[in-house]
Design a protein around this motif. Sequence first.
Motif, PDB file in Angstrom:
ATOM      1  N   VAL A  41       0.841  -1.190   0.000  1.00  0.00           N
ATOM      2  CA  VAL A  41       0.000   0.000   0.000  1.00  0.00           C
ATOM      3  C   VAL A  41       0.877   1.241   0.000  1.00  0.00           C
ATOM      4  O   VAL A  41       1.815   1.338   0.811  1.00  0.00           O
ATOM      5  CB  VAL A  41      -0.926   0.020   1.235  1.00  0.00           C
ATOM      6  N   ARG A  42       0.601   2.140  -0.928  1.00  0.00           N
ATOM      7  CA  ARG A  42       1.203   3.464  -0.831  1.00  0.00           C
ATOM      8  C   ARG A  42       0.430   4.225   0.235  1.00  0.00           C
ATOM      9  O   ARG A  42      -0.777   4.463   0.091  1.00  0.00           O
ATOM     10  CB  ARG A  42       1.146   4.208  -2.159  1.00  0.00           C
ATOM     11  N   VAL A  43       1.106   4.573   1.296  1.00  0.00           N
ATOM     12  CA  VAL A  43       0.443   5.162   2.454  1.00  0.00           C
ATOM     13  C   VAL A  43       0.106   6.625   2.179  1.00  0.00           C
ATOM     14  O   VAL A  43       0.988   7.416   1.849  1.00  0.00           O
ATOM     15  CB  VAL A  43       1.335   5.052   3.713  1.00  0.00           C
ATOM     16  N   GLY A  70       3.459   2.295  13.878  1.00  0.00           N
ATOM     17  CA  GLY A  70       2.204   2.628  13.223  1.00  0.00           C
ATOM     18  C   GLY A  70       1.492   1.389  12.724  1.00  0.00           C
ATOM     19  O   GLY A  70       2.109   0.526  12.086  1.00  0.00           O
ATOM     20  N   HIS A  71       0.183   1.284  13.011  1.00  0.00           N
ATOM     21  CA  HIS A  71      -0.560   0.086  12.599  1.00  0.00           C
ATOM     22  C   HIS A  71      -1.907   0.411  11.962  1.00  0.00           C
ATOM     23  O   HIS A  71      -2.684  -0.503  11.719  1.00  0.00           O
ATOM     24  CB  HIS A  71      -0.747  -0.847  13.797  1.00  0.00           C
ATOM     25  N   GLU A  72      -2.183   1.662  11.689  1.00  0.00           N
ATOM     26  CA  GLU A  72      -3.404   2.041  10.978  1.00  0.00           C
ATOM     27  C   GLU A  72      -3.004   2.699   9.670  1.00  0.00           C
ATOM     28  O   GLU A  72      -2.101   3.535   9.647  1.00  0.00           O
ATOM     29  CB  GLU A  72      -4.246   2.998  11.817  1.00  0.00           C
ATOM     30  N   VAL A  73      -3.691   2.315   8.595  1.00  0.00           N
ATOM     31  CA  VAL A  73      -3.292   2.818   7.292  1.00  0.00           C
ATOM     32  C   VAL A  73      -4.507   3.141   6.440  1.00  0.00           C
ATOM     33  O   VAL A  73      -5.543   2.480   6.520  1.00  0.00           O
ATOM     34  CB  VAL A  73      -2.404   1.789   6.549  1.00  0.00           C
ATOM     35  N   SER A  74      -4.346   4.169   5.628  1.00  0.00           N
ATOM     36  CA  SER A  74      -5.281   4.463   4.546  1.00  0.00           C
ATOM     37  C   SER A  74      -4.430   4.858   3.351  1.00  0.00           C
ATOM     38  O   SER A  74      -3.527   5.689   3.470  1.00  0.00           O
ATOM     39  CB  SER A  74      -6.236   5.590   4.920  1.00  0.00           C
ATOM     40  N   GLY A  75      -4.703   4.207   2.217  1.00  0.00           N
ATOM     41  CA  GLY A  75      -3.877   4.486   1.051  1.00  0.00           C
ATOM     42  C   GLY A  75      -4.379   3.774  -0.175  1.00  0.00           C
ATOM     43  O   GLY A  75      -5.570   3.469  -0.295  1.00  0.00           O
ATOM     44  N   VAL A  76      -3.466   3.488  -1.091  1.00  0.00           N
ATOM     45  CA  VAL A  76      -3.806   2.907  -2.392  1.00  0.00           C
ATOM     46  C   VAL A  76      -2.915   1.692  -2.642  1.00  0.00           C
ATOM     47  O   VAL A  76      -1.695   1.754  -2.439  1.00  0.00           O
ATOM     48  CB  VAL A  76      -3.632   3.941  -3.518  1.00  0.00           C
ATOM     49  N   LEU A 114       4.053   4.209   9.386  1.00  0.00           N
ATOM     50  CA  LEU A 114       4.663   5.542   9.341  1.00  0.00           C
ATOM     51  C   LEU A 114       5.781   5.523   8.310  1.00  0.00           C
ATOM     52  O   LEU A 114       6.968   5.651   8.611  1.00  0.00           O
ATOM     53  CB  LEU A 114       5.177   5.951  10.723  1.00  0.00           C
ATOM     54  N   ALA A 115       5.367   5.334   7.083  1.00  0.00           N
ATOM     55  CA  ALA A 115       6.284   5.126   5.968  1.00  0.00           C
ATOM     56  C   ALA A 115       5.558   5.448   4.673  1.00  0.00           C
ATOM     57  O   ALA A 115       4.334   5.577   4.633  1.00  0.00           O
ATOM     58  CB  ALA A 115       6.769   3.675   5.949  1.00  0.00           C
ATOM     59  N   GLN A 116       6.320   5.548   3.600  1.00  0.00           N
ATOM     60  CA  GLN A 116       5.700   5.825   2.307  1.00  0.00           C
ATOM     61  C   GLN A 116       4.994   4.597   1.747  1.00  0.00           C
ATOM     62  O   GLN A 116       4.021   4.731   1.000  1.00  0.00           O
ATOM     63  CB  GLN A 116       6.765   6.327   1.328  1.00  0.00           C
ATOM     64  N   TYR A 117       5.460   3.403   2.116  1.00  0.00           N
ATOM     65  CA  TYR A 117       4.850   2.156   1.653  1.00  0.00           C
ATOM     66  C   TYR A 117       4.844   1.152   2.795  1.00  0.00           C
ATOM     67  O   TYR A 117       5.720   1.173   3.660  1.00  0.00           O
ATOM     68  CB  TYR A 117       5.627   1.565   0.459  1.00  0.00           C
TER      69      TYR A 117
END
Length: 305
Positions: free
Chosen positions: A32-34, A64-70, A99-102
């Motif tokens: 996932v791209r975050v 970090g353990h919550e994500v929203s992305g593509v 907490l990262a770009q991917y």
Amino acid sequence: MKAIAAVQGANGITLSLADMPYPHAAENDVIVRVHAAGFTPGELDWPGTWADRSGRGRTPSIPGHEVSGVVVELGYGTTGLTVGQRVFGITDWTRNGTLAQYVAVEARNLAPLSADVDHVVAAALPVSGLTAWQALFVHGRIAAGQSVLIHGAAGGVGSVAVQLAHQAGAYVIGTGRAGQRDQVLSLGADDFVDLSADTLEDIGKVDVVFDVIGGQILDRSAQLVRAGGVLVTIAEPPRVIPEGARAIFFVVEADRAQLALLENKLRQGRIRQNIGSVLPLEDASSAFGPDRRTPGKTIVRVVAT
């Protein structure tokens, strides 16, 4: 890729923005791209932050353990999601986080995200929403007409629990500090108890207690559960078991179907969230400072929109 790297050293834990390896998509994973990420400040104390499922140490670690992305990549055998799809959800506790770009995530831990839901809003929902849902409906088994006592009703988890319990037709009693009374009542609570001034035992018997505090509040709450009811907590295993009732300690689990239900409520405006600060990734390390006290949940925006 850029990420927040947490390192354990002789002088404690340090966090900094660093170059980290692009994640590998294992079988049934997606990359996932975050766009936005959420975290729990106390997660640096969790064993899973520093060791994988086999117990092998891993440092530096990305929190970090919550994500929203593509979704940008599918691992071998992955089904149910497609490249280019908007998603949100929870990452594994024992793998590098969001907490990262991917980030690499098991596909089953993610749910589709509608185009009209902002990534920042979505990233604030997975842990608090799933925890509240599972406490009330999976473990508490609440039903319309029952009475539910929710401790920490103004917090991230408690506030969602108040809204869900109210919508389920329960009589909701929320607890907190005096200044939180209006906020908790506005979420749908029928009554409010100020833990610093009111007497908890005056509430009487209830069908379900949901505790996020632990300690003496958890111990005292056991006597409030009527026979056949349940005491549910995420703080610590209960030391006092209510007479004739169940007592359950649990850790939230990812669930795609539950995430989808929560996302639907979010789109309908039936879940309100208290988002405080929104920080860029380069400033995310400051959110873990021991002296940082801000109202609402802090979200890290990784992709500017």
